[in-house]
Design an enzyme around this catalytic site. Structure first.
Site, PDB file in Angstrom:
ATOM      1  N   ARG A 117       1.702 -10.792   5.767  1.00 36.64           N
ATOM      2  CA  ARG A 117       3.138 -10.854   6.026  1.00 36.64           C
ATOM      3  C   ARG A 117       3.535 -10.208   7.347  1.00 36.64           C
ATOM      4  O   ARG A 117       4.692 -10.293   7.760  1.00 36.64           O
ATOM      5  CB  ARG A 117       3.902 -10.245   4.850  1.00 36.64           C
ATOM      6  CG  ARG A 117       3.706 -11.104   3.600  1.00 36.64           C
ATOM      7  CD  ARG A 117       4.499 -10.618   2.434  1.00 36.64           C
ATOM      8  NE  ARG A 117       5.940 -10.704   2.663  1.00 36.64           N
ATOM      9  CZ  ARG A 117       6.842 -10.307   1.783  1.00 36.64           C
ATOM     10  NH1 ARG A 117       6.453  -9.792   0.636  1.00 36.64           N
ATOM     11  NH2 ARG A 117       8.117 -10.401   2.051  1.00 36.64           N
ATOM     12  N   HIS A 154      -5.066 -14.605   8.665  1.00 35.59           N
ATOM     13  CA  HIS A 154      -4.298 -13.366   8.565  1.00 35.59           C
ATOM     14  C   HIS A 154      -5.035 -12.165   9.153  1.00 35.59           C
ATOM     15  O   HIS A 154      -4.602 -11.038   8.994  1.00 35.59           O
ATOM     16  CB  HIS A 154      -3.912 -13.092   7.115  1.00 35.59           C
ATOM     17  CG  HIS A 154      -3.180 -14.235   6.485  1.00 35.59           C
ATOM     18  ND1 HIS A 154      -1.998 -14.730   7.011  1.00 35.59           N
ATOM     19  CD2 HIS A 154      -3.457 -14.984   5.402  1.00 35.59           C
ATOM     20  CE1 HIS A 154      -1.584 -15.739   6.256  1.00 35.59           C
ATOM     21  NE2 HIS A 154      -2.460 -15.924   5.285  1.00 35.59           N
ATOM     22  N   ARG A 204      22.552  17.027  -5.433  1.00 36.66           N
ATOM     23  CA  ARG A 204      22.326  15.581  -5.571  1.00 36.66           C
ATOM     24  C   ARG A 204      22.652  15.142  -6.987  1.00 36.66           C
ATOM     25  O   ARG A 204      22.057  15.603  -7.951  1.00 36.66           O
ATOM     26  CB  ARG A 204      20.885  15.227  -5.230  1.00 36.66           C
ATOM     27  CG  ARG A 204      20.551  15.529  -3.776  1.00 36.66           C
ATOM     28  CD  ARG A 204      19.320  14.787  -3.323  1.00 36.66           C
ATOM     29  NE  ARG A 204      18.970  15.175  -1.962  1.00 36.66           N
ATOM     30  CZ  ARG A 204      19.521  14.653  -0.871  1.00 36.66           C
ATOM     31  NH1 ARG A 204      20.427  13.698  -0.978  1.00 36.66           N
ATOM     32  NH2 ARG A 204      19.167  15.068   0.319  1.00 36.66           N
ATOM     33  N   PRO A 247       0.842  -1.208   0.000  1.00 31.08           N
ATOM     34  CA  PRO A 247       0.000   0.000   0.000  1.00 31.08           C
ATOM     35  C   PRO A 247       0.875   1.256   0.000  1.00 31.08           C
ATOM     36  O   PRO A 247       1.715   1.422   0.877  1.00 31.08           O
ATOM     37  CB  PRO A 247      -0.795  -0.110   1.301  1.00 31.08           C
ATOM     38  CG  PRO A 247      -0.591  -1.495   1.802  1.00 31.08           C
ATOM     39  CD  PRO A 247       0.708  -1.972   1.224  1.00 31.08           C
ATOM     40  N   GLU A 248       0.706   2.086  -1.003  1.00 34.39           N
ATOM     41  CA  GLU A 248       1.469   3.327  -1.087  1.00 34.39           C
ATOM     42  C   GLU A 248       0.581   4.491  -0.645  1.00 34.39           C
ATOM     43  O   GLU A 248      -0.573   4.302  -0.308  1.00 34.39           O
ATOM     44  CB  GLU A 248       1.975   3.530  -2.521  1.00 34.39           C
ATOM     45  CG  GLU A 248       2.938   2.452  -2.996  1.00 34.39           C
ATOM     46  CD  GLU A 248       4.271   2.465  -2.231  1.00 34.39           C
ATOM     47  OE1 GLU A 248       4.521   3.417  -1.474  1.00 34.39           O
ATOM     48  OE2 GLU A 248       5.043   1.515  -2.418  1.00 34.39           O
TER      49      GLU A 248
END
Ligand SMILES: [Zn+2]
Length: 276
Positions: free
Chosen positions: A111, A93, A156, A2-3
């Site tokens: 997980r 789960h 950078r 999930p972002e």
């Protein structure tokens, strides 16, 4: 995983269904997530009203009068809300059930890299919590713009694509979003970040906000391991303009979309529309 867009979609769904409701009971079936779920969570939350759910980066902040329940979904976590309070039989789960007045929120995480932690109000502002204090600027907050991106990229030498993914300049820009935003802004993903001038940084900042906004409107940005609070899958990957479309025609110029690998992550781009 999930972002940011998915977490924001989950936040909106949970807010609609849970804000203003009091917790009845908490059932913790599995404490061993990334860090242990507090043993006292039930007594901490029972009878208390969930006032508001905010998001900081990919953390959900469930605010109560006496503290904040911090939730991170890790790699595979999700919250499902059952508006009538009736959940199906618990699966292997499903780790936590929060029962509210006429609703149930269930945390599922195969997980178990996610986290569910309590931050008592007596410990001070949750923004200074060790997990939150070092997060970069939020791309959807008013403070994020081209000049901030310009400052953050000075000196950078890594490519702009990798600097975006690193989270050093701005937090929450994941792989799909990085490819799509750079395409939208017309910037070659291989350009050293420090070479971008103020105008291109402004274009890129605008593109990041636009792409994230579209992803949120579409319900998230990845198809795997993710479902919003009402169970619908994210669809954004299907609407991507370059991501995952190598060999297809560029939607702007018609040349083939290319795929390259940067820092072991795939980047999709158009060599004609995106300039160094
Ligand atoms: Zn093109």
């Amino acid at each position: 995983m999930p972002e940011l867009p998915e977490v924001e979609v989950i936040r909106r769904g949970m807010s609609l269904m849970l804000e203003g409701r009091a917790v009845r009971t908490v059932r913790v079936y599995q404490r061993r997530l990334r860090w242990p779920v507090p043993r006292t969570l039930g007594t901490t939350l029972a009878g208390r009203t969930l006032q508001r759910i905010d998001r900081r980066g990919k953390y959900l902040l469930c605010r109560f009068e006496h503290g904040v329940l911090i939730s991170h979904l890790g790699m595979t976590g999700s919250w499902r809300i059952y508006p009538d309070g009736q959940a199906p039989e618990r699966g292997p789960h499903d780790h936590v059930d929060l029962s509210f007045d006429a609703a149930l929120a269930r945390l599922t995480d195969p997980r178990r890299f996610g986290a569910l932690l309590w931050h008592a109000a007596a410990k001070g502002d949750v923004a200074r919590h060790p997990l939150l204090a070092s997060l970069g600027v939020e791309p959807l907050e008013p403070g994020f713009d081209g000049s901030l991106l310009y400052q953050a990229t000075r000196g950078r030498s890594a490519s702009i694509k990798q600097v975006l993914l690193s989270g050093l300049a701005v937090s929450g820009v994941a792989n799909i979003c990085a490819s799509e935003s750079l395409f939208d802004a017309g910037i070659d993903p291989r350009v050293p970040a420090g070479r971008l001038g103020p105008r291109r940084c402004a274009r890129l900042a605008g593109a990041i906000r636009r792409v994230l906004g579209e992803a949120i409107d579409a319900g998230g940005s990845t198809l795997r391991d993710y479902a919003s609070a009402d169970g619908t899958e994210g669809q954004y990957a299907l609407q991507a303009r370059v991501y995952g479309r190598d060999g297809s025609d560029c939607p702007v110029c018609g040349r083939p979309i290319r795929r390259i690998v940067q820092g072991q992550r795939a980047t999709y781009w158009c060599a004609r529309c995106q300039r160094r």
